[in-house]
Scaffold this active site. Structure first.
Site, PDB file in Angstrom:
ATOM      1  N   HIS A 199      43.795  12.708  12.402  1.00 20.99           N
ATOM      2  CA  HIS A 199      44.270  12.299  13.806  1.00 20.99           C
ATOM      3  C   HIS A 199      43.793  10.686  13.849  1.00 20.99           C
ATOM      4  O   HIS A 199      44.655   9.924  14.264  1.00 20.99           O
ATOM      5  CB  HIS A 199      43.675  12.959  14.753  1.00 20.99           C
ATOM      6  CG  HIS A 199      44.082  14.377  14.771  1.00 20.99           C
ATOM      7  ND1 HIS A 199      44.986  15.003  14.047  1.00 20.99           N
ATOM      8  CD2 HIS A 199      43.120  15.457  14.977  1.00 20.99           C
ATOM      9  CE1 HIS A 199      44.910  16.348  14.152  1.00 20.99           C
ATOM     10  NE2 HIS A 199      43.785  16.699  14.732  1.00 20.99           N
ATOM     11  N   GLU A 201      36.452  14.743  23.054  1.00 24.93           N
ATOM     12  CA  GLU A 201      36.517  16.125  23.537  1.00 24.93           C
ATOM     13  C   GLU A 201      35.498  16.448  24.567  1.00 24.93           C
ATOM     14  O   GLU A 201      34.365  16.197  23.899  1.00 24.93           O
ATOM     15  CB  GLU A 201      36.729  17.014  22.195  1.00 24.93           C
ATOM     16  CG  GLU A 201      37.970  16.779  21.432  1.00 24.93           C
ATOM     17  CD  GLU A 201      38.481  17.757  20.357  1.00 24.93           C
ATOM     18  OE1 GLU A 201      39.063  18.553  20.801  1.00 24.93           O
ATOM     19  OE2 GLU A 201      37.583  17.631  19.312  1.00 24.93           O
TER      20      GLU A 201
HETATM   21  C1  BG6 Z   1      42.235  19.663  15.896  1.00 25.64           C
HETATM   22  C2  BG6 Z   1      40.987  20.022  15.668  1.00 25.64           C
HETATM   23  O1  BG6 Z   1      43.014  19.043  14.749  1.00 25.64           O
HETATM   24  O2  BG6 Z   1      42.413  18.821  16.944  1.00 25.64           O
HETATM   25  C3  BG6 Z   1      40.133  20.505  16.586  1.00 25.64           C
HETATM   26  O3  BG6 Z   1      40.612  20.762  14.350  1.00 25.64           O
HETATM   27  C4  BG6 Z   1      40.247  19.684  17.934  1.00 25.64           C
HETATM   28  O4  BG6 Z   1      38.791  20.613  16.382  1.00 25.64           O
HETATM   29  C5  BG6 Z   1      41.868  19.456  18.027  1.00 25.64           C
HETATM   30  O5  BG6 Z   1      39.637  20.068  18.861  1.00 25.64           O
HETATM   31  C6  BG6 Z   1      42.194  18.438  19.009  1.00 25.64           C
HETATM   32  O6  BG6 Z   1      43.489  18.444  19.522  1.00 25.64           O
HETATM   33  P1  BG6 Z   1      44.099  18.106  20.801  1.00 25.64           P
HETATM   34  O7  BG6 Z   1      45.469  18.150  20.827  1.00 25.64           O
HETATM   35  O8  BG6 Z   1      43.520  19.079  21.696  1.00 25.64           O
HETATM   36  O9  BG6 Z   1      43.720  16.735  21.226  1.00 25.64           O
END
Ligand code: BG6
Length: 515
Positions: free
Chosen positions: A267, A243
Site C-alpha cells: 500500500h 491505524e
Molecule cells: C491490509 C493489512 O492489507 O490493510 C492490514 O494486511 C491493514 O493489516 C489493512 O489493517 C488496512 O486496510 P484499510 O483499507 O483498512 O486501510
C-alpha cells in the site's frame, strides 16, 4: 450522477453504452480460502453489493473452496451472516440475497496439495457451468497464505483448470505477495509457468479505493497542480497510513510479517508511485503500470546498513486507546511474547528523477496509533521573501496539499490569509473538498471495484510482476539491514509512534504532521 439510477438510461445510447461496457461476461469465480476472514469481511460483501447493483450477469456463479468441512447450505448461512455484519449496504434484501445465494456453492478440499480434490473441483465446475450456461470463463481468487499458493497453482494445472480451451482464465492473488524478494520471485515463477501475465491480477486493495483513484484525477484531469508537482515547488511529501486497530485476530500472520511487509511494501509504495509518477500516455494497464514502475526503479536504495538507518521501527506496548486500555503487542493472541516484529515503521526515500531529485518522501505506518488516518501530504517550499513586517519567515507556514484517503475522504489546501483588522496579521486557512459533502453517492468498497475490473479483464489497478519485484528491491535491503540493527523501540498504544521517529524527521528539519 449515478448512471444506474438514471431513468432515461435505455433511451440514451451513450449512457446505455457506458453501463454495458462495465458488465462482465458470465463466469465462475472460485475462491480459495473461502472459510477465512477476508472472504467474510470483504469478498462476500463485495460480491453481494455488485449483485445488488446489477453489475454482475445472471450467469455468475461463486464456488468457495477451503479445508473446512461444510455443505452448500452451511456455507450460504455463513456468508449471509458475513454480509449482514460487513456489507456497506446493511442487511441483504431477501430477493437479491436469494438470487445470489442460489448461485453460491462450496467444496471442501482435503489439503491444498491433494490432487484428487482438484479433480473433484474440476467436475463440480463443469457441472455448474452446464447448469447455469456459463460458457467456460473462470476467475480463481487466492485468498490464502502465500505458503499454499504454489500448491493451488499446481492443483489447478494438474486438473487442467488453468487451460483456456474455452473461455478465459484469470487468477487474483491476494497479498502478501511473497515474504521477501526471493519468495516473491518464486511465486511469480510459479504463476507464470501456468498463467500468462495478462491473466494474473495481483491485488492491492488500496488501488481500488475511490480516493486513491481520485489522486490520478486530481493530477491528470486538472491543469493547475501538475506545473508545481516537482522539486522546484515541493519541499517534501509525507505519506501516512495510520491505524487505530491492533493486530486483532491476525496475530499469527502479522507476527511473521510486520508493518514493513504488511503495509509499506504494497500500500505504501503504491501511494508513493501514484503520487510521483509521470503522466501516462494513456489510462490503460500497460501505460499506467509502466509509469509506476519507473518510480519504483528510481528509488535510490543504499546497502543494508544505510537502508536500516533510513528507517525507524517501533512496536506498541500497553497503553490507552480511545479511553480504553489496550494490551501490548507481545500480549496479543498468536504473537510470540518476545517478538521483535515491528508494528510501526517510518522511513525516508529519495527518487532519482529530474522531477523529484532532492525531495524527501517520508512514509510512516503504524498500528495502535491514536486514530485511523491515511493521507498524502505535499508540503510546498516557503515563499522566497516575506513582505509583511508583522510576520517573520518562520511564522509563515508553507502551503500544503493533503489528499485524505480515509476516513474523511477529500482534498484540502492550506494557505495564508489576512486576519481581518488594521494590522497585517496572517494565519493559515484551509480550502476543503469533502467527498461526503459533495457527492450523494455511496462510495463502493475497494474490493467491489477490483473484482469487477478482474472480471472485465482490466488490470490497470493491479500490480504487475515487475512492479512487485521492484517493490521488493526497495524493501529487501531494509529487511537485511534490520537483521543487525537494534530491535524496534516501544511506543505506548495510543501514541504517535516511537520517540526516535520524531528525531528522525527533525534531523531533516521537518516535522510529522499532527493528524
Ligand atoms: C491490509 C493489512 O492489507 O490493510 C492490514 O494486511 C491493514 O493489516 C489493512 O489493517 C488496512 O486496510 P484499510 O483499507 O483498512 O486501510
Amino acid at each position: 450522477m449515478d448512471i444506474a439510477h438514471f431513468t432515461g438510461l435505455d433511451e440514451n445510447p451513450l449512457l446505455a453504452g457506458l453501463r454495458l461496457t462495465r458488465t462482465p461476461e458470465p463466469a465462475i469465480m472460485v475462491i480459495f480460502g473461502a472459510s477465512g476472514d477476508l472472504t467474510q469481511r470483504k469478498l462476500m460483501p463485495a460480491l453481494y453489493n455488485l449483485t445488488r447493483e446489477g453489475l454482475l450477469p445472471a450467469q455468475f456463479v461463486v464456488v468457495g473452496v477451503a479445508r473446512t468441512e461444510m455443505d452448500d447450505t452451511a456455507f450460504r448461512a455463513k456468508m449471509h451472516a458475513a454480509v449482514v455484519e460487513h456489507s456497506r449496504s446493511g442487511d441483504p434484501t431477501p430477493i437479491v440475497w436469494e438470487s445470489f445465494a442460489n448461485r453460491l456453492f462450496y467444496l471442501p478440499l482435503k489439503t491444498y496439495d491433494d490432487t484428487p480434490s482438484y479433480d473433484a473441483l474440476s467436475a463440480r465446475l463443469a457441472e455448474l457451468d452446464t447448469r447455469f450456461g456459463v460458457g467456460g470463463n473462470r476467475l480463481f481468487y487466492l485468498s490464502t497464505p502465500p505458503s499454499v499458493a504454489g500448491e493451488i497453482i499446481d492443483g489447478l494445472d494438474h486438473a487442467r483448470l488453468a487451460n483456456t480451451s474455452n473461455g478465459w482464465r484469470r487468477i487474483i492473488v491476494e497479498k502478501p505477495f511473497g515474504y521477501d524478494i526471493d519468495s516473491s520471485r518464486a511465486l511469480n515463477g510459479q504463476l507464470l509457468r501456468v498463467f500468462s501475465e495478462d491473466e494474473v491480477f495481483r491485488i492491492d486493495h488500496y488501488l481500488g479505493k475511490e480516493t486513491v483513484q481520485n489522486l490520478l484525477v486530481l493530477r491528470f484531469a486538472n491543469a493547475i497542480f501538475e506545473p508545481i508537482w516537482n522539486h522546484r515547488y515541493v519541499d517534501h511529501v509525507q505519506i501516512t497510513v495510520a491505524e487505530q486497530v491492533g493486530v486483532e485476530e491476525r496475530g499469527g500472520y502479522y507476527d511473521g510479517a510486520g508493518a514493513l511487509r504488511d503495509i509499506i511494501q504494497n500500500h505504501g509504495l503504491q501511494l508513493l508511485s501514484l503520487t510521483a509518477m509521470e503522466p501516462p500516455i494513456d489510462f490503460d494497464a500497460r501505460q499506467v503500470r509502466d509509469e509506476k514502475l519507473k518510480v519504483l526503479l528510481s528509488v535510490r536504495m543504499p546497502g543494508p546498513v544505510e537502508a536500516a538507518r533510513q528507517t525507524v521501527r517501533g512496536q506498541y506496548t500497553a497503553g490507552i486507546i480511545g479511553g480504553a486500555p489496550a494490551p501490548g503487542y507481545g500480549e496479543e493472541p498468536g504473537v510470540k511474547p518476545a517478538s521483535t516484529t515491528e508494528t510501526y515503521v517510518a522511513m525516508q526515500l529519495e527518487l532519482e528523477t529530474w522531477r523529484w531529485a532532492g525531495v524527501p518522501f517520508y512514509l510512516r505506518t503504524g498500528k495502535r496509533l491514536p486514530k485511523r488516518a491515511t493521507e498524502i501530504a505535499i508540503e510546498f517550499r516557503s515563499p522566497p521573501l516575506i513582505l509583511f513586517p508583522t510576520a517573520s519567515l518562520g511564522s509563515v507556514r508553507p502551503n500544503l496539499l493533503v489528499i485524505n484517503i480515509q476516513p474523511d475522504e477529500g482534498v484540502s489546501i492550506r494557505f495564508e490569509a489576512k486576519v481581518p483588522g488594521q494590522t497585517m496579521w496572517m494565519r493559515p486557512v484551509y480550502m476543503d473538498f469533502r467527498y461526503g459533502a459533495t457527492f450523494a453517492e455511496q462510495q463502493p468498497e475497494a474490493y467491489e471495484r477490483l473484482i469487477l475490473d478482474a472480471l472485465l479483464g482490466d488490470a490497470t489497478l493491479f500490480t504487475r510482476a515487475d512492479e512487485v519485484e521492484a517493490q521488493w528491491q526497495i524493501i529487501q535491503p531494509i529487511l537485511d539491514g534490520w537483521q543487525h540493527a537494534p530491535p524496534p523501540e516501544g511506543y505506548p498504544a495510543g501514541s504517535w509512534g516511537p520517540a526516535r521517529a520524531d528525531a528522525f524527521i527533525e534531523a531533516g528539519r521537518r516535522r510529522w504532521r499532527r493528524l
